[in-house]
Design an enzyme around this catalytic site. Sequence first.
Site, PDB file in Angstrom:
ATOM      1  N   HIS A 140       0.814  -1.229   0.000  1.00 19.21           N
ATOM      2  CA  HIS A 140       0.000   0.000   0.000  1.00 19.21           C
ATOM      3  C   HIS A 140       0.844   1.274   0.000  1.00 19.21           C
ATOM      4  O   HIS A 140       0.304   2.359  -0.225  1.00 19.21           O
ATOM      5  CB  HIS A 140      -0.922   0.032   1.228  1.00 19.21           C
ATOM      6  CG  HIS A 140      -1.981  -1.021   1.224  1.00 19.21           C
ATOM      7  ND1 HIS A 140      -2.858  -1.198   0.172  1.00 19.21           N
ATOM      8  CD2 HIS A 140      -2.313  -1.974   2.140  1.00 19.21           C
ATOM      9  CE1 HIS A 140      -3.676  -2.200   0.451  1.00 19.21           C
ATOM     10  NE2 HIS A 140      -3.361  -2.698   1.634  1.00 19.21           N
TER      11      HIS A 140
ATOM     12  N   HIS B 240      -6.281  -7.226  -0.399  1.00 20.01           N
ATOM     13  CA  HIS B 240      -6.414  -5.799  -0.682  1.00 20.01           C
ATOM     14  C   HIS B 240      -5.644  -5.450  -1.953  1.00 20.01           C
ATOM     15  O   HIS B 240      -4.616  -6.063  -2.251  1.00 20.01           O
ATOM     16  CB  HIS B 240      -5.860  -4.979   0.488  1.00 20.01           C
ATOM     17  CG  HIS B 240      -6.515  -5.275   1.801  1.00 20.01           C
ATOM     18  ND1 HIS B 240      -5.975  -6.156   2.719  1.00 20.01           N
ATOM     19  CD2 HIS B 240      -7.673  -4.827   2.332  1.00 20.01           C
ATOM     20  CE1 HIS B 240      -6.779  -6.221   3.776  1.00 20.01           C
ATOM     21  NE2 HIS B 240      -7.821  -5.432   3.569  1.00 20.01           N
TER      22      HIS B 240
ATOM     23  N   ASP C 170      -2.657 -10.675  -2.204  1.00 18.17           N
ATOM     24  CA  ASP C 170      -3.234 -10.108  -0.975  1.00 18.17           C
ATOM     25  C   ASP C 170      -4.686  -9.717  -1.264  1.00 18.17           C
ATOM     26  O   ASP C 170      -5.025  -9.317  -2.378  1.00 18.17           O
ATOM     27  CB  ASP C 170      -2.421  -8.875  -0.555  1.00 18.17           C
ATOM     28  CG  ASP C 170      -2.798  -8.360   0.819  1.00 18.17           C
ATOM     29  OD1 ASP C 170      -2.071  -8.661   1.775  1.00 18.17           O
ATOM     30  OD2 ASP C 170      -3.830  -7.653   0.929  1.00 18.17           O
TER      31      ASP C 170
ATOM     32  N   ASP D 218      -4.669 -12.762   3.504  1.00 12.48           N
ATOM     33  CA  ASP D 218      -5.915 -12.287   4.112  1.00 12.48           C
ATOM     34  C   ASP D 218      -7.148 -12.566   3.259  1.00 12.48           C
ATOM     35  O   ASP D 218      -8.249 -12.162   3.620  1.00 12.48           O
ATOM     36  CB  ASP D 218      -5.808 -10.794   4.479  1.00 12.48           C
ATOM     37  CG  ASP D 218      -5.020  -9.975   3.479  1.00 12.48           C
ATOM     38  OD1 ASP D 218      -4.736 -10.486   2.383  1.00 12.48           O
ATOM     39  OD2 ASP D 218      -4.690  -8.815   3.787  1.00 12.48           O
TER      40      ASP D 218
HETATM   41 ZN   LIG Z   1      -4.114  -7.139   2.792  1.00 15.56          ZN
END
Ligand SMILES: [Zn+2]
Length: 347
Positions: A126, A165, A163, A250
């Site tokens: 991120h 996200h 991931d 995740d």
């Molecule tokens: Zn994540």
Amino acid sequence: MAGPVGYVYDPLYLEHGAAGHPENPARLQAIMAHLEESGLLARLRRVEVRDAAPEDLALVHGPELVEAVRSMAAEGGGWQDADTYVAPRSYEAALRAAGGVLAAADAVLDGAVSSAFCLVRPPGHHATPERAMGFCLFNNVAVAAAHALERRGLERVAIVDFDVHHGNGTQDTFYRDGRVLYFSTHQYPFYPGSGYWAETGEGPGAGAIVNVPLPRGCGDSEYLRAYGEVCAPVLRRFRPQIILVSAGFDAHFADPLAQMLVSTRGYYEIATLLRDLAEELCEGRILYALEGGYDLTALAWSVRACIDALLGNPFAEDPLGAGPRVPGPSIDTIVDAVKRAHGLSEG
Ligand SMILES: [Zn+2]
């Protein structure tokens, strides 16, 4: 087996922590304990870590971000945003996390190891060129990709990000580049909000950003479809010289932060597909770096599943099993949209 599988780990990674935060040192402790107990760690070759230098981070990050993290840590810590803490030793840990992935990239490119898994934190995907966010301080994988391009003479690097996200920081870094193919599967809509299929890159990077935004509730079959029908053909067309993996766990059904239903066996199958692609396309050169994953059992066993795939071991049955057996959402429309956006549709 082409050569040894490497790993990166350093106890300094445990000194980045904040009480009650999901991205905490217990994550790496659970992984290391499981790799030791299972005997797998003894089958891996340790890659000597180093600290990223300012000029390494400058391949991706502006000096203001680096200084903001350094000074916040030096002053005793604080928060870069509502999610993203800096502890007193976080700057040193973040330099060593980025440097660990750099060292592993060099070990793979030098042939000292055939592939590697970097057990690092803080995570990175991120972190944008100018901003720490989403538990991430510096973008470990983006820095390693830029290093491979700028200093190791590579022309094409693939980054695969599973991931749950979207790796907005990695996408931002290479959106107008074209030397990096960024492929991501992620829950959508979800944090951080980016990663729609129509985000495909610009200028020299047009077509090099491949987003597969998946609705909540997707499990192994939906993920394996995205990897088989989209990731594999775009990687074959791009012909990467190394594959870097932003490996977050995740999307596991046991994870508390997201709503996907991937099982540990699903991660093993994705990792097997990626290993086979690396063998087909780039002499097996594939490098994993840990991103998210917040259920400690799912995390430890899923990292182990990826390492088993790299080693050519069979899947080791995990205590969590297959998970809820519910039909997943239809992803026909989204897969078709991604294929059309990237010229993969037949006929
Ligand atoms: Zn994540």
